[in-house]
Design a protein around this motif. Structure first.
Motif, PDB file in Angstrom:
ATOM      1  N   PRO A 288      -1.622   8.447   7.455  1.00 27.31           N
ATOM      2  CA  PRO A 288      -2.164   7.083   7.588  1.00 27.31           C
ATOM      3  C   PRO A 288      -3.622   6.959   7.147  1.00 27.31           C
ATOM      4  O   PRO A 288      -3.994   5.992   6.472  1.00 27.31           O
ATOM      5  CB  PRO A 288      -2.013   6.784   9.080  1.00 27.31           C
ATOM      6  N   GLY A 289      -4.455   7.939   7.492  1.00 33.70           N
ATOM      7  CA  GLY A 289      -5.864   7.893   7.112  1.00 33.70           C
ATOM      8  C   GLY A 289      -6.096   8.032   5.622  1.00 33.70           C
ATOM      9  O   GLY A 289      -7.095   7.546   5.096  1.00 33.70           O
ATOM     10  N   LYS A 290      -5.176   8.690   4.917  1.00 34.49           N
ATOM     11  CA  LYS A 290      -5.308   8.836   3.469  1.00 34.49           C
ATOM     12  C   LYS A 290      -4.885   7.568   2.729  1.00 34.49           C
ATOM     13  O   LYS A 290      -5.352   7.319   1.625  1.00 34.49           O
ATOM     14  CB  LYS A 290      -4.473  10.021   2.986  1.00 34.49           C
ATOM     15  N   ILE A 291      -4.011   6.792   3.329  1.00 32.99           N
ATOM     16  CA  ILE A 291      -3.527   5.570   2.677  1.00 32.99           C
ATOM     17  C   ILE A 291      -4.358   4.360   3.091  1.00 32.99           C
ATOM     18  O   ILE A 291      -4.720   3.534   2.267  1.00 32.99           O
ATOM     19  CB  ILE A 291      -2.035   5.341   2.997  1.00 32.99           C
ATOM     20  N   PHE A 292      -4.676   4.259   4.373  1.00 30.77           N
ATOM     21  CA  PHE A 292      -5.398   3.099   4.909  1.00 30.77           C
ATOM     22  C   PHE A 292      -6.761   3.564   5.421  1.00 30.77           C
ATOM     23  O   PHE A 292      -6.842   4.284   6.406  1.00 30.77           O
ATOM     24  CB  PHE A 292      -4.606   2.450   6.047  1.00 30.77           C
ATOM     25  N   LYS A 293      -7.807   3.134   4.775  1.00 27.57           N
ATOM     26  CA  LYS A 293      -9.158   3.582   5.141  1.00 27.57           C
ATOM     27  C   LYS A 293      -9.651   2.952   6.447  1.00 27.57           C
ATOM     28  O   LYS A 293     -10.506   3.495   7.117  1.00 27.57           O
ATOM     29  CB  LYS A 293     -10.147   3.286   4.006  1.00 27.57           C
ATOM     30  N   ASP A 294      -9.090   1.803   6.819  1.00 26.64           N
ATOM     31  CA  ASP A 294      -9.573   1.091   8.011  1.00 26.64           C
ATOM     32  C   ASP A 294      -8.629   1.240   9.200  1.00 26.64           C
ATOM     33  O   ASP A 294      -8.643   0.439  10.115  1.00 26.64           O
ATOM     34  CB  ASP A 294      -9.770  -0.392   7.692  1.00 26.64           C
ATOM     35  N   ILE A 295      -7.841   2.292   9.218  1.00 26.52           N
ATOM     36  CA  ILE A 295      -6.834   2.457  10.271  1.00 26.52           C
ATOM     37  C   ILE A 295      -7.414   3.219  11.457  1.00 26.52           C
ATOM     38  O   ILE A 295      -8.283   4.075  11.298  1.00 26.52           O
ATOM     39  CB  ILE A 295      -5.583   3.169   9.728  1.00 26.52           C
ATOM     40  N   GLU A 296      -6.946   2.868  12.620  1.00 25.88           N
ATOM     41  CA  GLU A 296      -7.315   3.596  13.826  1.00 25.88           C
ATOM     42  C   GLU A 296      -6.022   3.946  14.558  1.00 25.88           C
ATOM     43  O   GLU A 296      -5.237   3.074  14.921  1.00 25.88           O
ATOM     44  CB  GLU A 296      -8.186   2.735  14.733  1.00 25.88           C
ATOM     45  N   ILE A 297      -5.787   5.214  14.746  1.00 27.31           N
ATOM     46  CA  ILE A 297      -4.604   5.659  15.488  1.00 27.31           C
ATOM     47  C   ILE A 297      -4.980   5.658  16.961  1.00 27.31           C
ATOM     48  O   ILE A 297      -5.882   6.385  17.387  1.00 27.31           O
ATOM     49  CB  ILE A 297      -4.139   7.056  15.022  1.00 27.31           C
ATOM     50  N   VAL A 298      -4.325   4.820  17.730  1.00 27.90           N
ATOM     51  CA  VAL A 298      -4.688   4.655  19.132  1.00 27.90           C
ATOM     52  C   VAL A 298      -3.829   5.507  20.062  1.00 27.90           C
ATOM     53  O   VAL A 298      -4.071   5.550  21.257  1.00 27.90           O
ATOM     54  CB  VAL A 298      -4.623   3.175  19.567  1.00 27.90           C
ATOM     55  N   GLY A 299      -2.821   6.163  19.510  1.00 25.86           N
ATOM     56  CA  GLY A 299      -1.988   7.030  20.333  1.00 25.86           C
ATOM     57  C   GLY A 299      -0.752   7.470  19.583  1.00 25.86           C
ATOM     58  O   GLY A 299      -0.430   6.946  18.528  1.00 25.86           O
ATOM     59  N   SER A 300      -0.111   8.446  20.134  1.00 28.63           N
ATOM     60  CA  SER A 300       1.157   8.894  19.550  1.00 28.63           C
ATOM     61  C   SER A 300       2.075   9.346  20.672  1.00 28.63           C
ATOM     62  O   SER A 300       1.616   9.849  21.705  1.00 28.63           O
ATOM     63  CB  SER A 300       0.929  10.022  18.547  1.00 28.63           C
ATOM     64  N   ILE A 301       3.341   9.104  20.456  1.00 29.36           N
ATOM     65  CA  ILE A 301       4.367   9.478  21.427  1.00 29.36           C
ATOM     66  C   ILE A 301       5.473  10.184  20.670  1.00 29.36           C
ATOM     67  O   ILE A 301       5.961   9.658  19.660  1.00 29.36           O
ATOM     68  CB  ILE A 301       4.936   8.227  22.140  1.00 29.36           C
ATOM     69  N   PRO A 302       5.886  11.355  21.124  1.00 29.74           N
ATOM     70  CA  PRO A 302       6.989  12.025  20.427  1.00 29.74           C
ATOM     71  C   PRO A 302       8.274  11.205  20.581  1.00 29.74           C
ATOM     72  O   PRO A 302       8.526  10.616  21.630  1.00 29.74           O
ATOM     73  CB  PRO A 302       7.121  13.378  21.122  1.00 29.74           C
ATOM     74  N   ILE A 303       9.032  11.133  19.494  1.00 30.07           N
ATOM     75  CA  ILE A 303      10.283  10.393  19.564  1.00 30.07           C
ATOM     76  C   ILE A 303      11.432  11.368  19.779  1.00 30.07           C
ATOM     77  O   ILE A 303      11.357  12.534  19.407  1.00 30.07           O
ATOM     78  CB  ILE A 303      10.532   9.547  18.296  1.00 30.07           C
TER      79      ILE A 303
ATOM     80  N   GLU B 140       0.832  -1.213   0.000  1.00 25.66           N
ATOM     81  CA  GLU B 140       0.000   0.000   0.000  1.00 25.66           C
ATOM     82  C   GLU B 140       0.866   1.263   0.000  1.00 25.66           C
ATOM     83  O   GLU B 140       0.576   2.230  -0.695  1.00 25.66           O
ATOM     84  CB  GLU B 140      -0.939   0.014   1.208  1.00 25.66           C
ATOM     85  N   LEU B 141       1.931   1.256   0.779  1.00 24.21           N
ATOM     86  CA  LEU B 141       2.818   2.418   0.832  1.00 24.21           C
ATOM     87  C   LEU B 141       3.477   2.672  -0.518  1.00 24.21           C
ATOM     88  O   LEU B 141       3.607   3.822  -0.952  1.00 24.21           O
ATOM     89  CB  LEU B 141       3.874   2.248   1.924  1.00 24.21           C
ATOM     90  N   ARG B 142       3.897   1.602  -1.192  1.00 21.29           N
ATOM     91  CA  ARG B 142       4.498   1.759  -2.526  1.00 21.29           C
ATOM     92  C   ARG B 142       3.478   2.328  -3.514  1.00 21.29           C
ATOM     93  O   ARG B 142       3.816   3.151  -4.356  1.00 21.29           O
ATOM     94  CB  ARG B 142       5.042   0.425  -3.029  1.00 21.29           C
ATOM     95  N   MET B 143       2.232   1.892  -3.412  1.00 21.17           N
ATOM     96  CA  MET B 143       1.189   2.348  -4.337  1.00 21.17           C
ATOM     97  C   MET B 143       0.795   3.803  -4.083  1.00 21.17           C
ATOM     98  O   MET B 143       0.256   4.464  -4.966  1.00 21.17           O
ATOM     99  CB  MET B 143      -0.047   1.448  -4.225  1.00 21.17           C
ATOM    100  N   HIS B 144       1.050   4.309  -2.875  1.00 23.24           N
ATOM    101  CA  HIS B 144       0.614   5.657  -2.515  1.00 23.24           C
ATOM    102  C   HIS B 144       1.797   6.603  -2.233  1.00 23.24           C
ATOM    103  O   HIS B 144       1.695   7.473  -1.379  1.00 23.24           O
ATOM    104  CB  HIS B 144      -0.317   5.596  -1.296  1.00 23.24           C
ATOM    105  N   GLN B 145       2.855   6.441  -2.984  1.00 23.11           N
ATOM    106  CA  GLN B 145       4.032   7.296  -2.800  1.00 23.11           C
ATOM    107  C   GLN B 145       3.694   8.777  -2.987  1.00 23.11           C
ATOM    108  O   GLN B 145       4.287   9.633  -2.341  1.00 23.11           O
ATOM    109  CB  GLN B 145       5.151   6.894  -3.776  1.00 23.11           C
ATOM    110  N   TYR B 146       2.755   9.071  -3.843  1.00 21.78           N
ATOM    111  CA  TYR B 146       2.383  10.463  -4.088  1.00 21.78           C
ATOM    112  C   TYR B 146       1.845  11.129  -2.820  1.00 21.78           C
ATOM    113  O   TYR B 146       2.035  12.323  -2.592  1.00 21.78           O
ATOM    114  CB  TYR B 146       1.372  10.570  -5.237  1.00 21.78           C
ATOM    115  N   ILE B 147       1.176  10.374  -1.974  1.00 26.27           N
ATOM    116  CA  ILE B 147       0.670  10.936  -0.713  1.00 26.27           C
ATOM    117  C   ILE B 147       1.836  11.230   0.226  1.00 26.27           C
ATOM    118  O   ILE B 147       1.880  12.267   0.889  1.00 26.27           O
ATOM    119  CB  ILE B 147      -0.345   9.981  -0.044  1.00 26.27           C
TER     120      ILE B 147
END
Length: 108
Positions: free
Chosen positions: A38-53, A19-26
């Motif tokens: 992530p939401g533009k590439i994967f329609k069924d994705i749920e982001i459950v959290g984020s942590i700064p690195i 999917e990532l290879r197919m959506h390089q333009y995004i």
């Protein structure tokens, strides 16, 4: 960075790569925010959290000192004889450390 949840089938990572290879333009579109991609590439994705690195490297001259053990004795002696420092570079962060001839002589 993304992480698969426990129980995810092993073949799923191959599907994600495809999917990532197919959506390089995004990915290339700089107007997309990191949290939007992530939401533009994967329609069924749920982001459950984020942590700064953060990038952290614990290197120091003392940590790199044992690397001198891996150098040939003749090379160390040559550096001392020519009064030239030996420069070691951390492969993680790129910091440079000079070992002066008197430090090398103490090692020998």
């Amino acid at each position: 960075m993304a992480q698969l949840l426990p129980g995810c089938p092993p073949h799923r990572i191959q599907q994600i790569k495809k999917e990532l290879r197919m959506h390089q333009y995004i990915l290339a579109d700089k107007s997309n925010g990191l949290m939007e991609i992530p939401g533009k590439i994967f329609k069924d994705i749920e982001i459950v959290g984020s942590i700064p690195i953060q990038h952290f490297c614990g290197c120091s001259k003392e940590v790199l000192y044992p690397i001198l053990h891996s150098l040939e004795k003749k090379d160390l002696k040559y550096a001392v004889m020519k009064a030239e420092p030996i420069e070691l570079v951390c492969h993680i962060c790129g910091s440079k450390y000079d070992f002066e001839p008197h430090e090398i002589a103490g090692f020998l």
